[in-house]
Motif scaffolding. Structure first.
Motif, short mmCIF file in Angstrom:
data_model
loop_
_atom_site.label_atom_id
_atom_site.label_comp_id
_atom_site.label_asym_id
_atom_site.label_seq_id
_atom_site.Cartn_x
_atom_site.Cartn_y
_atom_site.Cartn_z
N GLY A 1 -7.28 2.47 -5.19
CA GLY A 1 -8.25 1.46 -4.79
C GLY A 1 -8.33 1.24 -3.30
O GLY A 1 -9.03 0.33 -2.84
N VAL A 2 -7.64 2.06 -2.50
CA VAL A 2 -7.75 1.95 -1.04
C VAL A 2 -8.80 2.95 -0.55
O VAL A 2 -9.30 3.77 -1.31
CB VAL A 2 -6.39 2.22 -0.36
CG1 VAL A 2 -5.33 1.27 -0.88
CG2 VAL A 2 -5.94 3.67 -0.56
N SER A 3 -9.14 2.88 0.73
CA SER A 3 -10.11 3.81 1.29
C SER A 3 -9.48 5.20 1.47
O SER A 3 -8.24 5.32 1.52
CB SER A 3 -10.62 3.32 2.64
OG SER A 3 -9.58 3.39 3.61
N ARG A 4 -10.32 6.22 1.59
CA ARG A 4 -9.78 7.57 1.79
C ARG A 4 -9.01 7.65 3.10
O ARG A 4 -7.97 8.30 3.19
CB ARG A 4 -10.93 8.59 1.81
CG ARG A 4 -10.44 10.04 1.79
CD ARG A 4 -11.54 11.02 2.15
NE ARG A 4 -11.97 10.85 3.53
CZ ARG A 4 -11.31 11.34 4.59
NH1 ARG A 4 -10.19 12.02 4.42
NH2 ARG A 4 -11.77 11.14 5.80
N GLN A 5 -9.52 6.96 4.15
CA GLN A 5 -8.85 6.99 5.45
C GLN A 5 -7.46 6.35 5.36
O GLN A 5 -6.49 6.84 5.94
CB GLN A 5 -9.68 6.26 6.50
CG GLN A 5 -10.97 6.97 6.89
CD GLN A 5 -12.09 6.75 5.86
OE1 GLN A 5 -11.95 5.99 4.91
NE2 GLN A 5 -13.22 7.43 6.09
N THR A 6 -7.38 5.24 4.61
CA THR A 6 -6.08 4.58 4.45
C THR A 6 -5.12 5.47 3.67
O THR A 6 -3.94 5.62 4.03
CB THR A 6 -6.25 3.24 3.72
OG1 THR A 6 -7.04 2.37 4.53
CG2 THR A 6 -4.90 2.58 3.44
N ALA B 1 -7.03 7.83 -3.08
CA ALA B 1 -7.84 6.64 -2.86
C ALA B 1 -8.43 6.12 -4.17
O ALA B 1 -8.44 4.90 -4.43
CB ALA B 1 -8.96 6.95 -1.86
N GLU B 2 -8.91 7.03 -5.00
CA GLU B 2 -9.51 6.63 -6.28
C GLU B 2 -8.46 6.03 -7.22
O GLU B 2 -8.77 5.12 -7.99
CB GLU B 2 -10.18 7.84 -6.92
CG GLU B 2 -11.41 8.31 -6.17
CD GLU B 2 -11.93 9.65 -6.66
OE1 GLU B 2 -11.28 10.25 -7.55
OE2 GLU B 2 -12.98 10.11 -6.16
N THR C 1 0.82 -1.20 0.00
CA THR C 1 0.00 0.00 0.00
C THR C 1 0.86 1.26 0.00
O THR C 1 0.57 2.23 -0.71
CB THR C 1 -0.94 0.01 1.22
OG1 THR C 1 -1.74 -1.18 1.21
CG2 THR C 1 -1.86 1.22 1.20
N GLN D 1 -8.68 11.74 -1.09
CA GLN D 1 -9.74 11.11 -1.87
C GLN D 1 -9.25 10.77 -3.28
O GLN D 1 -9.55 9.70 -3.81
CB GLN D 1 -10.96 12.04 -1.96
CG GLN D 1 -12.14 11.46 -2.72
CD GLN D 1 -12.65 10.17 -2.11
OE1 GLN D 1 -12.76 10.06 -0.89
NE2 GLN D 1 -12.95 9.18 -2.94
N GLN E 1 -5.15 8.69 3.51
CA GLN E 1 -4.75 9.80 4.38
C GLN E 1 -3.65 9.37 5.34
O GLN E 1 -2.68 10.11 5.59
CB GLN E 1 -5.96 10.28 5.18
CG GLN E 1 -5.71 11.50 6.06
CD GLN E 1 -5.47 12.75 5.23
OE1 GLN E 1 -6.28 13.12 4.40
NE2 GLN E 1 -4.34 13.41 5.45
#
Length: 226
Positions: free
Chosen positions: A185-190, A181-182, A160, A178, A192
């Motif tokens: 493919g990870v979450s926005r929190q990840t 993330a897009e 990651t 964000q 960040q």
């Protein structure tokens, strides 16, 4: 020298990977293949082959099918999967079929170098022969788990970290969590969390984008970018 075959359906990617391999001391690229059929022909024609960097998505079959056929024919060259396939079922199948490492695209030279250096260390350990006590067994298996991102805090994934780093490096300008993330493919929190890590280590710079109202948006840019 460790002889390496590069298998990738994209000729340009294969050339880049070959150039990466040649930069690592002790490794030499002896051929490239761009399909499953060509890969098997190359394996047959290279009796001294040590290692295959295997893409999974090939035009006529999968990389794992090639590995399976290699083993059926008695070819014992080691395999490192180098692919964009990130689904757990493919990763699990690669493990079960004996792939020693699994490197997810996109990656930088440092990521591949770490895998190759870990493989070379494994070869040196195994070449010693003899019997292995538990400590030696642990060292053998430990050689395969060297992180491509040294110094990562506990709970952080090297894969990651590399995805986020690569996305930021390739961006034309600052990106938000964000947007990262897009792209990864990870979450926005990840995203960040990894962006903040890059900022703390001086590899990324935080910029602020002010809108008409509300708090400014945090955006990150690779530190070497002007």
């Amino acid at each position: 020298m460790i002889e390496v075959l590069i298998v990738d359906d994209d000729m340009r990617v294969a050339r880049v990977n070959a150039a990466y391999v040649e930069k690592v001391p002790g490794f030499h690229v002896v051929g490239e293949a761009h399909s499953a059929a060509e890969a098997l022909r190359r394996v047959e024609s290279l009796p001294g082959l040590d290692l295959v960097l295997m893409d999974h998505y090939l035009p006529d079959d999968t990389g794992l099918a090639v590995v399976q056929e290699m083993r059926r024919r008695g070819h014992q060259a080691d395999v490192i999967m180098v692919t964009a396939a990130r689904d757990v079922s493919t990763v699990q199948a690669a493990m079960r079929q004996g792939a020693l490492q699994y490197l997810v695209k996109p990656f930088a030279f440092a990521g591949l170098r770490a895998k190759l250096e870990a493989y070379a260390e494994l070869r040196r350990t195994l070449d010693g022969g003899g019997e292995a006590e538990q400590a030696e067994v642990d060292r053998i298996f430990g050689a395969l788990s060297v992180s491509s991102e040294p110094g990562l805090p506990k709970g952080h994934s090297p894969t990651t970290a590399e995805l986020v780093r690569r996305s930021l490096m390739n961006a034309e300008g600052p990106l938000s969590a964000q947007e990262i993330a897009e792209r990864t493919g990870v979450s926005r929190q990840t995203a960040q969390r990894y962006l903040k890590l890059l900022e703390r280590t001086g590899r990324a710079r935080l910029t602020l984008k002010y809108g008409d109202a509300g708090r400014p948006e945090h955006r990150y840019v690779w530190a070497t970018r002007g």
